[in-house]
Design a protein around this motif. Structure first.
Motif, PDB file in Angstrom:
ATOM      1  N   GLY A  78       0.841  -1.176   0.000  1.00  0.00           N
ATOM      2  CA  GLY A  78       0.000   0.000   0.000  1.00  0.00           C
ATOM      3  C   GLY A  78       0.881   1.232   0.000  1.00  0.00           C
ATOM      4  O   GLY A  78       1.829   1.337   0.790  1.00  0.00           O
ATOM      5  N   ILE A  79       0.610   2.138  -0.904  1.00  0.00           N
ATOM      6  CA  ILE A  79       1.456   3.317  -1.084  1.00  0.00           C
ATOM      7  C   ILE A  79       0.593   4.565  -0.986  1.00  0.00           C
ATOM      8  O   ILE A  79      -0.449   4.660  -1.646  1.00  0.00           O
ATOM      9  CB  ILE A  79       2.168   3.279  -2.457  1.00  0.00           C
ATOM     10  N   CYS A 116      -9.435  12.063   1.843  1.00  0.00           N
ATOM     11  CA  CYS A 116      -9.204  13.443   2.246  1.00  0.00           C
ATOM     12  C   CYS A 116      -7.844  13.535   2.937  1.00  0.00           C
ATOM     13  O   CYS A 116      -7.351  12.561   3.494  1.00  0.00           O
ATOM     14  CB  CYS A 116     -10.297  13.931   3.188  1.00  0.00           C
ATOM     15  N   ASP A 117      -7.246  14.716   2.924  1.00  0.00           N
ATOM     16  CA  ASP A 117      -5.930  14.877   3.535  1.00  0.00           C
ATOM     17  C   ASP A 117      -5.924  14.434   4.994  1.00  0.00           C
ATOM     18  O   ASP A 117      -4.957  13.825   5.466  1.00  0.00           O
ATOM     19  CB  ASP A 117      -5.489  16.343   3.455  1.00  0.00           C
ATOM     20  N   ASN A 118      -7.011  14.748   5.720  1.00  0.00           N
ATOM     21  CA  ASN A 118      -7.026  14.438   7.150  1.00  0.00           C
ATOM     22  C   ASN A 118      -7.377  12.983   7.453  1.00  0.00           C
ATOM     23  O   ASN A 118      -7.598  12.622   8.604  1.00  0.00           O
ATOM     24  CB  ASN A 118      -7.977  15.383   7.903  1.00  0.00           C
ATOM     25  N   MET A 119      -7.408  12.142   6.407  1.00  0.00           N
ATOM     26  CA  MET A 119      -7.643  10.709   6.592  1.00  0.00           C
ATOM     27  C   MET A 119      -6.347   9.905   6.525  1.00  0.00           C
ATOM     28  O   MET A 119      -6.364   8.685   6.747  1.00  0.00           O
ATOM     29  CB  MET A 119      -8.623  10.190   5.540  1.00  0.00           C
ATOM     30  N   ALA A 120      -5.236  10.560   6.241  1.00  0.00           N
ATOM     31  CA  ALA A 120      -3.972   9.838   6.078  1.00  0.00           C
ATOM     32  C   ALA A 120      -3.609   9.073   7.340  1.00  0.00           C
ATOM     33  O   ALA A 120      -3.174   7.915   7.290  1.00  0.00           O
ATOM     34  CB  ALA A 120      -2.855  10.809   5.693  1.00  0.00           C
ATOM     35  N   ARG A 168      -2.840   4.035  10.342  1.00  0.00           N
ATOM     36  CA  ARG A 168      -3.102   3.304  11.588  1.00  0.00           C
ATOM     37  C   ARG A 168      -3.662   1.913  11.311  1.00  0.00           C
ATOM     38  O   ARG A 168      -3.386   0.950  12.041  1.00  0.00           O
ATOM     39  CB  ARG A 168      -4.063   4.104  12.471  1.00  0.00           C
ATOM     40  N   LYS A 169      -4.458   1.779  10.269  1.00  0.00           N
ATOM     41  CA  LYS A 169      -5.029   0.486   9.910  1.00  0.00           C
ATOM     42  C   LYS A 169      -3.998  -0.462   9.293  1.00  0.00           C
ATOM     43  O   LYS A 169      -4.304  -1.628   9.034  1.00  0.00           O
ATOM     44  CB  LYS A 169      -6.196   0.686   8.935  1.00  0.00           C
TER      45      LYS A 169
END
Length: 349
Positions: free
Chosen positions: A159-160, A223-227, A232-233
């Protein structure tokens, strides 16, 4: 159906040499519209308004642009030609101050003029055309080598996460940060890419998601704030980003929000790779504090993407186009010449 992404010609010269033809990136992803630029004003406007964007692509557009402008200079003597050439050069250089490729390409074109001062004006103009084409050809080759170098650090199925757009649309071919993704796709690596939307101009949503989907890559827009959430997952094993300028100490300037991604990657123990051609390295710039950061119009935050204004009238807005990622947050800087690890020695690249 997968599409050969290189079929999209981001920046090219018209066959007769009278115009720079660009894919207008402000119209994506809704429509693929090519526009022709015939003057210095056209080229400046296209660069400033992000119709052409991405550090290498800007450099190529500027090189082509100053060539087409040189064709229009009415001069019988070298001195008159050179004086007007410098005026156009300074004007184009003012369009985007942060990306070093813009200045580097223009300086390279100027060197053609100064080293052939004994030649005729028509001869110099022809040499400028050849140099502009060489800049594009060299960028395409560099991007592929950058991709090969980075691919050596990645494993199939990874995953990248990427930020902004450092793909085919930002260069001549393949991209910088996305070059290993495209090479991996050709070789069956099966990467899963998470693309930050990249506020406020949405280059990730409009451009990265568009070109990766078009090429058949498994891409998920966030969204940017989901990085932080996807990291974490455990869905992200590497971060790849481009850069607009690399300082001598390894600090890098890239699209606003990049430094935040680097901080998150460090927290979650994820390698953070910066990819770019050696033309983005500025050994005259000692560190990130010395990089001029472009500040853009507040309307890009308050109005641009909304049917009606989404912020109160008169509110102050701060809109820097780039931020600086300190070198101590970077796992490696990858260029066409190799991979640099801390402590970074840019002169080795």
């Amino acid at each position: 159906m997968n599409t050969n992404i290189t079929d999209l010609k981001t920046v090219r010269l018209s066959q007769d040499g009278s115009a720079v033809i660009i894919l207008d990136q402000t119209r994506l992803p809704g429509s693929e519209v090519y526009i022709s630029l015939f003057s210095a004003e056209d080229v400046w406007d296209a660069i400033y308004k992000l119709k052409v964007r991405g550090a290498p692509a800007i450099g190529i557009a500027a090189a082509y642009g100053i060539y087409i402008c040189s064709r229009l200079i009415a001069a019988d003597t070298y001195d008159v030609f050179y004086r007007e050439f410098l005026r156009v050069k300074d004007y184009l250089a003012s369009s985007r101050p942060t990306a070093v490729n813009l200045i580097a390409a223009l300086n390279r074109m100027e060197k053609v003029v100064t080293t052939h001062a004994e030649g005729s004006v028509p001869e110099i103009v022809q040499l400028l055309r050849a140099e502009s084409e060489a800049i594009r050809t060299e960028d395409a080759a560099a991007c592929r080598r950058i991709g090969e170098n980075c691919l050596s650090l990645l494993r199939p199925g990874m995953g990248i996460l990427t930020h902004c757009n450092a793909g085919h649309l930002a260069v001549s071919e393949y991209g910088t940060a996305l070059a290993p993704v495209y090479l991996g796709e050709e070789r069956g690596y099966g990467f899963k890419v998470f693309a930050d939307e990249t506020r406020p101009l949405l280059q990730g949503a409009r451009l990265t998601a568009y070109e990766l989907q078009k090429a058949g890559v498994d891409v998920t827009l966030i969204c940017d704030n989901m990085a932080s959430a996807v990291m974490r997952k455990g869905w992200v094993q590497a971060v790849v980003v481009g850069c607009d300028r690399v300082a001598a100490n390894g600090d890098t300037a890239n699209k606003i929000g990049t430094s935040g991604v680097a901080i998150l990657a460090r927290h979650y123990g994820i390698p953070f790779y910066v990819l770019g051609p050696t033309s983005t390295i500025d050994l005259n710039c000692p560190d990130g504090e010395s990089i001029e950061i472009e500040e853009r119009h507040p309307e890009e935050i308050t109005d641009m993407w909304y049917a009606s204004r989404m912020a109160p009238e008169g509110v102050k807005a701060y809109n820097p186009a780039f931020d600086v990622t300190p070198h101590d947050l970077i796992t490696a800087i990858i260029t066409e010449k190799g991979i640099a690890y801390p402590p970074f020695r840019m002169e080795d690249l």
